[in-house]
Design a protein around this motif. Structure first.
Motif, PDB file in Angstrom:
ATOM      1  N   VAL A   1       1.038  -0.993  -0.485  1.00 23.48           N
ATOM      2  CA  VAL A   1       0.436   0.063  -0.255  1.00 23.48           C
ATOM      3  C   VAL A   1       1.273   1.481   0.119  1.00 23.48           C
ATOM      4  CG1 VAL A   1      -1.522   1.082   1.210  1.00 23.48           C
ATOM      5  CG2 VAL A   1      -1.170  -1.135   0.785  1.00 23.48           C
ATOM      6  N   GLU A   2       1.021   2.187  -0.906  1.00 24.03           N
ATOM      7  CA  GLU A   2       1.666   3.396  -0.996  1.00 24.03           C
ATOM      8  C   GLU A   2       0.522   4.251  -1.947  1.00 24.03           C
ATOM      9  OE1 GLU A   2       5.728   4.546  -1.408  1.00 24.03           O
ATOM     10  OE2 GLU A   2       5.326   2.637  -1.065  1.00 24.03           O
ATOM     11  N   GLN A   3       0.546   4.938  -0.937  1.00 28.98           N
ATOM     12  CA  GLN A   3      -0.849   6.614  -0.549  1.00 28.98           C
ATOM     13  C   GLN A   3      -2.366   6.367  -0.770  1.00 28.98           C
ATOM     14  OE1 GLN A   3       1.923   9.427  -2.753  1.00 28.98           O
ATOM     15  NE2 GLN A   3       3.015  10.452  -0.834  1.00 28.98           N
ATOM     16  N   ASN A   4      -2.648   6.736  -1.883  1.00 35.40           N
ATOM     17  CA  ASN A   4      -3.683   5.916  -1.861  1.00 35.40           C
ATOM     18  C   ASN A   4      -3.671   5.196  -2.843  1.00 35.40           C
ATOM     19  OD1 ASN A   4      -2.809   7.915  -4.504  1.00 35.40           O
ATOM     20  ND2 ASN A   4      -4.936   8.708  -5.062  1.00 35.40           N
ATOM     21  N   THR A   5      -2.604   3.978  -3.008  1.00 36.72           N
ATOM     22  CA  THR A   5      -2.974   2.891  -4.127  1.00 36.72           C
ATOM     23  C   THR A   5      -2.450   1.390  -3.599  1.00 36.72           C
ATOM     24  OG1 THR A   5      -0.778   3.902  -4.825  1.00 36.72           O
ATOM     25  CG2 THR A   5      -2.286   4.466  -6.261  1.00 36.72           C
ATOM     26  N   ILE A   6      -2.693   0.375  -4.476  1.00 36.25           N
ATOM     27  CA  ILE A   6      -2.645  -0.554  -3.934  1.00 36.25           C
ATOM     28  C   ILE A   6      -1.017  -0.492  -5.129  1.00 36.25           C
ATOM     29  CG2 ILE A   6      -2.485  -3.271  -3.699  1.00 36.25           C
ATOM     30  CD1 ILE A   6      -5.590  -2.421  -2.228  1.00 36.25           C
ATOM     31  N   GLN A   7      -0.203  -1.630  -5.039  1.00 34.55           N
ATOM     32  CA  GLN A   7       0.706  -1.869  -6.326  1.00 34.55           C
ATOM     33  C   GLN A   7       1.650  -2.856  -5.742  1.00 34.55           C
ATOM     34  OE1 GLN A   7       4.525   1.313  -5.251  1.00 34.55           O
ATOM     35  NE2 GLN A   7       2.737   2.685  -5.644  1.00 34.55           N
ATOM     36  N   LEU A   8       1.328  -3.792  -7.697  1.00 34.52           N
ATOM     37  CA  LEU A   8       1.347  -4.996  -7.018  1.00 34.52           C
ATOM     38  C   LEU A   8       2.041  -5.340  -8.026  1.00 34.52           C
ATOM     39  CD1 LEU A   8       0.639  -8.450  -6.527  1.00 34.52           C
ATOM     40  CD2 LEU A   8      -0.845  -8.510  -9.360  1.00 34.52           C
ATOM     41  N   SER A   9       3.352  -5.896  -8.067  1.00 38.00           N
ATOM     42  CA  SER A   9       4.430  -6.040  -9.095  1.00 38.00           C
ATOM     43  C   SER A   9       4.672  -7.582  -9.100  1.00 38.00           C
ATOM     44  CB  SER A   9       6.043  -5.687  -8.216  1.00 38.00           C
ATOM     45  OG  SER A   9       5.855  -4.101  -7.980  1.00 38.00           O
ATOM     46  N   ILE A  10       4.750  -8.120 -10.329  1.00 35.16           N
ATOM     47  CA  ILE A  10       4.392  -9.087 -11.365  1.00 35.16           C
ATOM     48  C   ILE A  10       6.328  -8.882 -12.169  1.00 35.16           C
ATOM     49  CG2 ILE A  10       2.244  -9.495 -11.345  1.00 35.16           C
ATOM     50  CD1 ILE A  10       2.755  -8.701 -14.340  1.00 35.16           C
ATOM     51  N   ALA A  11       6.906 -10.728 -11.759  1.00 35.85           N
ATOM     52  CA  ALA A  11       7.573 -10.589 -13.277  1.00 35.85           C
ATOM     53  C   ALA A  11       7.477 -11.334 -13.990  1.00 35.85           C
ATOM     54  CB  ALA A  11       8.905 -11.355 -11.877  1.00 35.85           C
ATOM     55  N   ILE A  12       7.946 -11.243 -15.463  1.00 39.21           N
ATOM     56  CA  ILE A  12       6.984 -11.536 -16.385  1.00 39.21           C
ATOM     57  C   ILE A  12       8.461 -12.843 -17.147  1.00 39.21           C
ATOM     58  CG2 ILE A  12       6.361 -12.000 -19.129  1.00 39.21           C
ATOM     59  CD1 ILE A  12       4.429 -10.377 -17.718  1.00 39.21           C
ATOM     60  N   ARG A  13       8.699 -13.879 -17.538  1.00 42.43           N
ATOM     61  CA  ARG A  13       9.841 -14.389 -18.578  1.00 42.43           C
ATOM     62  C   ARG A  13       8.578 -14.508 -20.005  1.00 42.43           C
ATOM     63  NH1 ARG A  13      15.365 -14.511 -14.552  1.00 42.43           N
ATOM     64  NH2 ARG A  13      13.488 -14.063 -12.671  1.00 42.43           N
ATOM     65  N   TYR A  14       9.110 -14.540 -20.609  1.00 36.72           N
ATOM     66  CA  TYR A  14       7.767 -14.351 -22.298  1.00 36.72           C
ATOM     67  C   TYR A  14       9.624 -15.717 -23.046  1.00 36.72           C
ATOM     68  CZ  TYR A  14      10.016 -10.244 -23.209  1.00 36.72           C
ATOM     69  OH  TYR A  14      11.430  -8.969 -23.808  1.00 36.72           O
ATOM     70  N   PRO A  15       9.226 -15.953 -23.869  1.00 36.65           N
ATOM     71  CA  PRO A  15       9.117 -16.981 -24.933  1.00 36.65           C
ATOM     72  C   PRO A  15      10.312 -15.546 -25.698  1.00 36.65           C
ATOM     73  CG  PRO A  15       6.977 -17.438 -24.625  1.00 36.65           C
ATOM     74  CD  PRO A  15       7.213 -16.240 -24.064  1.00 36.65           C
ATOM     75  N   VAL A  16      11.404 -16.644 -26.657  1.00 38.82           N
ATOM     76  CA  VAL A  16      12.566 -16.070 -27.176  1.00 38.82           C
ATOM     77  C   VAL A  16      11.665 -15.364 -28.476  1.00 38.82           C
ATOM     78  CG1 VAL A  16      14.311 -17.033 -26.511  1.00 38.82           C
ATOM     79  CG2 VAL A  16      12.976 -17.837 -28.535  1.00 38.82           C
ATOM     80  N   SER A  17      10.331 -16.316 -28.405  1.00 41.02           N
ATOM     81  CA  SER A  17      10.002 -15.573 -30.255  1.00 41.02           C
ATOM     82  C   SER A  17       8.483 -14.332 -29.957  1.00 41.02           C
ATOM     83  CB  SER A  17       8.602 -16.984 -31.198  1.00 41.02           C
ATOM     84  OG  SER A  17       7.872 -17.281 -30.286  1.00 41.02           O
ATOM     85  N   THR A  18       8.947 -14.093 -28.703  1.00 41.83           N
ATOM     86  CA  THR A  18       7.405 -12.659 -27.780  1.00 41.83           C
ATOM     87  C   THR A  18       8.100 -12.315 -27.959  1.00 41.83           C
ATOM     88  OG1 THR A  18       6.333 -14.546 -27.597  1.00 41.83           O
ATOM     89  CG2 THR A  18       5.848 -12.806 -26.241  1.00 41.83           C
TER      90      THR A  18
END
Length: 433
Positions: free
Chosen positions: A304-321
């Motif tokens: 929770v940061e001030q008036n927001t909820i912050q969700l962080s995500i990590a993505i590993r995507y295929p070499v052709s994407t």
């Protein structure tokens, strides 16, 4: 000269363990810069210790810009490189053994860095020493390169390459077998969702959250009531091996009738989008290709940061994407009143699978293990992304996953020694044939 490498390793292994322990005992976690230690005193001390060991072995040594050191055997510019790192992630909690010491129990070695990456890169150095002591002379110089900032973005390598030429070919013993010719693209996002300030003033979320691992313990406090959840930690590139405390917490909070409808819908969205949906299927990101397999997605921070909820995500995507495809789809599925910010991005990389030196490494691996040496790709990020002419090669064998950043990081003794054998044979194939 015929060399019985396996016998040579067995005869000298206790000396190797003593020298490895000297390096393991140094808490080489990144800290604030200090004088001539750009990544903190610990990584620099580890580098200086390794340079002393390498010098005692009889190698030419040098430290470049206080960030990277090398030990070289043979003369000349067109060298074969082996590049690893001496920095480690923080120890964290839950250890059964001292994290900064080489401990042995039931034919396993324990300690932070024994797998990632002090054990493997030191096995390369000691293996090169054994070959030198046997009178082996390389046709091409061998340079073992020791970095000190791999775990925090590899900002050490530009400092090295500003002063030194790149190898004509190199491998990094910091991934898996067989040869890793391609690394997936990586992109991390923070999704900031806006709420009325009154909705969030009684909500806090606490816990050990980091981009390198699946969070395993979180506590939320809402209107004085505590919600404590336990998951299971695993590396962020192997979320299927863990249990994500973020989605467990979201499940609990989404059923709280004291929360506003918007807050409950938000946590329900987190649960439905990410709970046990490691391959992007919950938000339409289920990309895959033949070389890479499926996209991998990991929520790793909720705050929770001030008036927001912050969700962080990590993505590993295929070499052709393409990264742009991932970002475009993500914009379609986030809650209303949300902003998306890219906080880390690494394009995918690929090295020619039919390269002569790649074939030599594959042949060495097949000869020693009897396993299929067909080159593969990885979800991880290694020095191979940042260092020219480099592939990843070892140290983990097929089926070994999710060990490096956990408590009680370990490596089987037989695997540590088998790695040394493979790397010694690799040196002979790359630099002595």
């Amino acid at each position: 000269m015929t060399v019985n490498i396996k016998h040579l390793i067995e005869k000298n292994k206790e000396e190797f363990y003593k020298d490895l322990d000297k390096v393991m005992q140094i808490e080489s976690v990144k800290r604030a810069p200090l004088g001539n230690a750009p990544f903190g005193i610990g990584p620099k001390q580890a580098l200086e210790q390794v340079m002393k060991i390498a010098s005692d072995y009889g190698f030419k040594t040098n430290i470049v810009n206080d960030a990277v050191g090398y030990a070289q055997f043979g003369e000349g510019d067109d060298h074969i490189g082996i590049v690893g790192h001496l920095d480690v992630v923080p120890a964290g909690d839950g250890w059964s053994f001292p994290p900064f010491k080489l401990s042995k129990k039931d034919e396993k070695f324990y300690g932070r860095g024994v797998l990632d990456n002090k054990g493997p890169i030191m096995s390369c150095l000691f293996g090169l020493k054994l070959l030198k002591d046997m009178g082996i002379k390389p046709i091409k110089p061998i340079r073992i390169i020791f970095g000190t900032d791999e775990e925090s973005g590899s900002s050490d390598l530009p400092l090295y390459l500003a002063e030194e030429i790149a190898p004509i070919f190199a491998f990094t013993p910091d991934c898996k077998y067989p040869v890793v010719y391609g690394e997936r693209g990586i992109v991390n996002y923070t999704i900031s969702t806006h709420f009325d300030a009154s909705e969030l003033q009684n909500l806090t979320i606490q816990g050990d959250q980091s981009s390198v691992h699946v969070p395993d313990e979180l506590t939320a406090i809402f209107q004085g009531e505590s919600y404590h959840v336990l998951g299971k930690r695993s590396p962020s590139n192997a979320p299927e091996l863990g249990e994500n405390a973020i989605t467990i917490l979201a499940t609990k909070l989404s059923s709280n009738k004291e929360m506003s409808d918007q807050l409950r819908r938000y946590f329900l969205w987190v649960e439905e989008s990410f709970s046990k949906k490691h391959y992007g299927e919950g938000i339409g990101l289920d990309f895959e290709d033949e070389d890479s397999g499926k996209l991998i997605l990991t929520p790793y921070e909720l705050k929770v940061e001030q008036n927001t909820i912050q969700l962080s995500i990590a993505i590993r995507y295929p070499v052709s994407t393409k990264e742009e495809e991932v970002t475009e789809q993500l914009h379609k599925v986030v809650p209303k009143e949300s902003e998306i910010k890219i906080i880390r991005q690494l394009k995918s990389t690929s090295f020619p699978k039919d390269d002569t030196n790649v074939k030599k490494l594959s042949a060495v691996y097949e000869k020693i293990t009897g396993l299929d040496g067909t080159p593969v790709t990885t979800t991880g990020a290694t020095y191979a992304r940042f260092f020219p002419n480099t592939v990843a090669f070892g140290p983990s064998f097929p089926g070994q996953k999710g060990i490096a950043h956990n408590s009680d990081e370990y490596m089987d003794e037989k695997d540590l020694l088998l790695n040394m054998e493979i790397y010694m044979e690799a040196i002979l194939a790359l630099a002595c044939d």
